[in-house]
Design an enzyme around this catalytic site. Structure first.
Site, PDB file in Angstrom:
ATOM      1  CG  ASP B   8      -1.717   1.240   1.426  1.00  0.00           C
ATOM      2  OD1 ASP B   8      -1.654   2.120   0.538  1.00  0.00           O
ATOM      3  OD2 ASP B   8      -2.425   1.359   2.445  1.00  0.00           O
ATOM      4  CE  LYS B  88      -1.775   6.863  -3.455  1.00  0.00           C
ATOM      5  NZ  LYS B  88      -2.298   5.974  -2.401  1.00  0.00           N
ATOM      6  CD  GLU B 186      -4.996   3.414  -2.488  1.00  0.00           C
ATOM      7  OE1 GLU B 186      -5.818   4.292  -2.133  1.00  0.00           O
ATOM      8  OE2 GLU B 186      -3.836   3.675  -2.828  1.00  0.00           O
ATOM      9  CG  ASP B 208      -9.763   4.059   0.620  1.00  0.00           C
ATOM     10  OD1 ASP B 208      -9.264   4.690   1.576  1.00  0.00           O
ATOM     11  OD2 ASP B 208      -9.074   3.401  -0.183  1.00  0.00           O
TER      12      ASP B 208
END
Lengths: 213, 620
Positions: B8, B88, B186, B208
């Site tokens: 992850d 990210k 994800e 999420d």
């Protein structure tokens, strides 16, 4: 001759090799990809379980550690399978595809109003134009309410046309009346549905625009 | 054959996990036992000088070492070292897409180019390179804990990541010298982790809210097949944004001069994040800001935080409604709602999600770890360890081509199951045309230019022929990673046709190759050396500045001050020839402190002169 990328056997004509059951990656029509006879009436649940069963066998996740040629075949086969399932799952796109296989085409943006809808369409278009031109206030709220009521009417007609189409599929599959009549009937039914769908979209857009201003 | 690991690669934290007989397990830091690796990377002119907690610690030191970085400093000069957080957010971004607030945070180069580049002294770093350092640190964890080498991985990405963001993640894997066997979304990964515990049939929603991204996915689970029905999200909305709101609220209450302090901003961010976490349990909390000799205390109530966060939470709910609409589902038709991501610990989020879906959400698996655990499950599926499970994901954004009038012609609609492909026929518009240009875009807008450009393809060279006679089939295929592959075939001859690809964003093959070479050379250098390089660089900056100021403003320096500065500068000059980077850093800081009052006098004089000039100009 095409050979299976996994076992090198001369391949058959399906999605998977007849000998080893692994993906071939050859181009097929949507019915053949799912191993079906070209028929208009299909059972949705049976179609889904067929799709899942084949998906389990050919998905790239099953061949992630295989040779590049096998992985490529699996990718092509799975892409064909998902596309075929999507095309056949929906009765409208299935009907359109069926026509396409026979070299017939239905214009995407059908402009000819089906006669039985003409009056309703005319009235709705007037209302939409009025809504677009009216300033915010009570008048517009009233118009919006009217159009929302109309939308429900169009929706129920759309649903009815949809059901009729599926009912006719069974009849057409029995080939009652011959090919020409079938094609004409299918075209007519699909144009009506396409027309209602466009109308629904126009109404939704007009209502959304009115809600924003 | 080595095992496949699940990673992850998160905005705030990253984790690595692997499937074992007992189920998926996170591999923590063998020294501390920590499962989360903060996604923080410290970069110097000679390479990376720290990842994770180590990089976070360096952040403070770098601030103390010298000037020349951060908000309010001299523009244009690149810092000697930089600590990158939330890399990210920059994956797959073109230079022009960097948000204004981010431009203050870091020094960027090549803002007109197809890839964002962080600028550090004489060196540039792209986001995939920075992410690769995080991946390397995760690999090192596994090595240290079991001696196993990580060669193949599954990496998770936000479901709403576009093609360029996905490609950038794959590039990061290559740069970290691992084979990225699959990218998994994800929320889907999270559903696999839950599905393993209770393999039931039904429809589930995965909400999420991570550090920097938000995703919602609706899935149907049936006999081990996890089929995504629709997904929606925002790749620039996350818990970080809530921290930022608290940080700004806190700083707004300070006097304007204090608001200029970079140290205070950094302290405010730490305090904000901690306060947000405490407010998940407590009704009110005190935030304490400490920097140098200043201490600021402020109280924050949960209700205040909720008012601040409400608009952001509403944006996530709007995404949920769009996903429901696309899946043609009503909230009550779902059988379960799962919460993923640290930010879903906020009571406000739980309440709103429960209201929208009409049921209490599940969070039995740690929301920080569930995605990595799911990635390990998918890794087991890929090695054949879980033949009973299969994931059918979707493409989050529509894909199409620009047509003559600039309108986007949609070829693949959003929420189409992948892998999928579509074939289009292309031909020429004029006689003897040698090339056909195809512009591929991704997004939901009608006008091609309102969407994101993906790549330009040049088909050719074509044999001279009358207009409309060539028939070239172009196949647009989206693979299981959600990445586009394009091939062309001449329909007449059946032969593959050459296609020149120019991606609109991202790194070229040559750039990746070059970076790989550099990183291999760089890997042999030792960390001490890099620390030394950073320290020397900082020392050079401050020495140069001091010399320049002494030469230009001799009248503004006190005699005894001058002696102290000269003495310190001489010691620093000597130290920088040696290899003790801690000594160099200490002296750099000392010289910085010694020259600060002098520098302030220079600044005050400049302001005074500017004001006088202005008043002269204003005379009639």
């Amino acid at each position: 001759m095409v050979r299976c990328p996994s076992c090198a056997a001369p391949s058959g004509t399906g999605l998977v090799c007849e000998r080893c059951g692994r993906p071939l990656g050859e181009e097929l029509d949507c019915f053949a990809a799912l191993g079906l006879e070209p028929r208009l009436a299909l059972d949705g649940a049976a179609l889904e379980s067929r799709y899942h069963e084949l998906g389990r066998r050919i998905h790239p996740d099953r061949f992630a550690t295989d040779d590049a040629a096998v992985r490529a075949a699996s990718l092509r086969a799975m892409a064909l399978l998902t596309r075929s399932y999507r095309t056949l799952r929906d009765p409208i796109s299935r009907g359109l595809y069926w026509l396409e296989l026979r070299g017939e085409k239905l214009a995407e943006d059908n402009k000819t109003v089906p006669p039985e809808l003409a009056e309703m369409v005319f009235e709705i278009q007037e209302q939409l134009a009025e809504l677009g031109a009216s300033p915010a206030g009570n008048d517009r709220d009233r118009l919006r309410g009217e159009i929302e009521g109309r939308r429900a009417e169009v929706r129920s007609r759309f649903d009815r046309a949809h059901r009729e189409l599926e009912g006719n599929f069974v009849r057409w599959d029995r080939n009652a009346g011959g090919q020409d009549e079938l094609t004409a009937g299918l075209k007519q039914a699909l144009s009506k549905i396409a027309y209602l769908r466009t109308l629904l979209r126009d109404m939704d857009r007009a209502l959304a625009a009115a809600a924003e201003n | 054959m080595s095992r496949i690991f699940g990673i992850d690669l998160g905005t705030t934290n990253s984790l690595i996990a692997v499937m074992e007989d007992a189920g998926p397990r996170i591999i923590g830091d063998p020294a501390t036992g920590a499962t989360l690796l903060p996604s923080v990377v410290a970069l110097g002119p000679e390479g990376t000088i720290g990842v994770g907690l180590k990089a976070a610690e360096l952040e403070g030191k770098l601030d103390d070492w010298g000037r020349g970085q951060g908000p309010g400093d001299q523009a244009g000069s690149a810092p000697a070292a930089v600590v990158v957080r939330s890399v990210k957010r920059y994956m797959g971004l073109g230079g022009a897409e960097v948000a204004p607030e981010d431009r203050i945070r870091y020094s960027f180069a090549d803002l007109g180019g197809p890839v964002v580049r962080f600028q550090v002294s004489g060196r540039l770093y792209t986001p995939p390179q920075v992410s690769a350092e995080i991946l390397r640190a995760l690999k090192a964890r596994v090595k240290a804990s079991s001696g196993e080498s990580v060669e193949r991985v599954v990496i998770t990405v936000p479901a709403y990541f576009n093609d360029a963001q996905r490609q950038a993640t794959k590039d990061a894997g290559r740069l970290a010298e691992v084979e990225v066997v699959r990218l998994v979304n994800e929320p889907t990964a999270a559903s696999l982790a839950y599905g393993l515990n209770a393999m039931t049939a039904g429809r589930i929603a995965v909400y999420d809210l991570g550090g920097g991204t938000f995703d919602v996915s609706l899935l149907s689970v049936k006999e081990g097949i996890f089929e995504v029905l629709a997904t929606n999200g925002d790749t620039h909305l996350g818990g970080d944004d809530i921290d930022r709101l608290i940080e700004e609220w806190l700083m707004e209450q300070l006097s304007p001069p204090l608001r200029q302090s970079r140290q205070l901003w950094r302290a405010a961010r730490t305090a904000a994040e901690a306060a947000k976490c405490r407010l998940s349990a407590a009704e009110r909390t005190e935030l304490v800001l400490q920097a140098a000799d200043i201490t600021v205390r402020r109280e924050l109530e949960r209700s205040q935080l909720e008012r601040m966060a409400e608009p952001l939470v509403n944006r996530t709910l709007a995404c949920c409604r769009r996903a429901l609409e696309d899946a043609k589902l009503k909230p009550e038709e779902l059988d379960a709602v799962v919460l993923v991501g640290g930010a879903t610990r906020m009571p406000l989020v739980r309440r709103r999600v429960a209201e929208l879906f009409g049921r209490q959400p599940l969070c039995s698996i740690n929301p920080d770890e569930v995605v990595a655990l799911g990635a390990a499950v998918q890794a087991a599926v890929l090695t054949g360890g879980r033949k009973d499970m299969l994931l059918l994901d979707v493409v989050p954004l529509s894909l199409g081509i620009e047509t003559m009038g600039g309108v986007m012609e949609r070829l693949i609609h959003r929420n189409t199951t992948i892998p999928t492909s579509v074939t289009e026929m292309f031909t020429t518009a004029v006689d003897d045309q040698t090339h056909v240009d195809i512009h591929v875009v991704q997004g939901e807008r009608e006008i091609a230019h309102d969407n994101r450009s993906l790549a330009r393809f040049k088909l050719g060279p074509l044999e001279p022929a009358p207009a409309g006679t060539p028939r070239i089939e172009v196949t647009f295929l989206i693979d299981a990673n959600g990445i586009l592959n394009v091939t062309a075939r001449d329909q007449r001859t059946g032969r593959e046709h050459s296609l020149e690809v120019k991606p609109s964003y991202g790194l070229t093959e040559e750039e990746i190759e070059r970076m790989l070479e550099e990183s291999i050379e760089r890997g042999e250098q030792d960390l001490e050396q890099r620390m030394l390089a950073v320290a020397r660089n900082q020392a050079d900056q401050i020495l140069q500045a001091a010399r320049r100021q002494l030469a230009n403003f001799p009248a503004l320096v006190e005699p005894q001050e001058r002696t102290a500065i000269d003495r310190c500068a001489a010691r620093l000059e000597a130290a920088r020839l040696g290899t003790d980077h801690e000594l160099i850093a200490r002296l750099t800081q000392e010289l910085n402190e010694l020259t600060t009052p002098f520098a302030e006098r220079i600044m005050n004089q400049a302001i005074k002169q500017a004001l006088e000039r202005k008043s002269v100009e204003q005379l009639p």
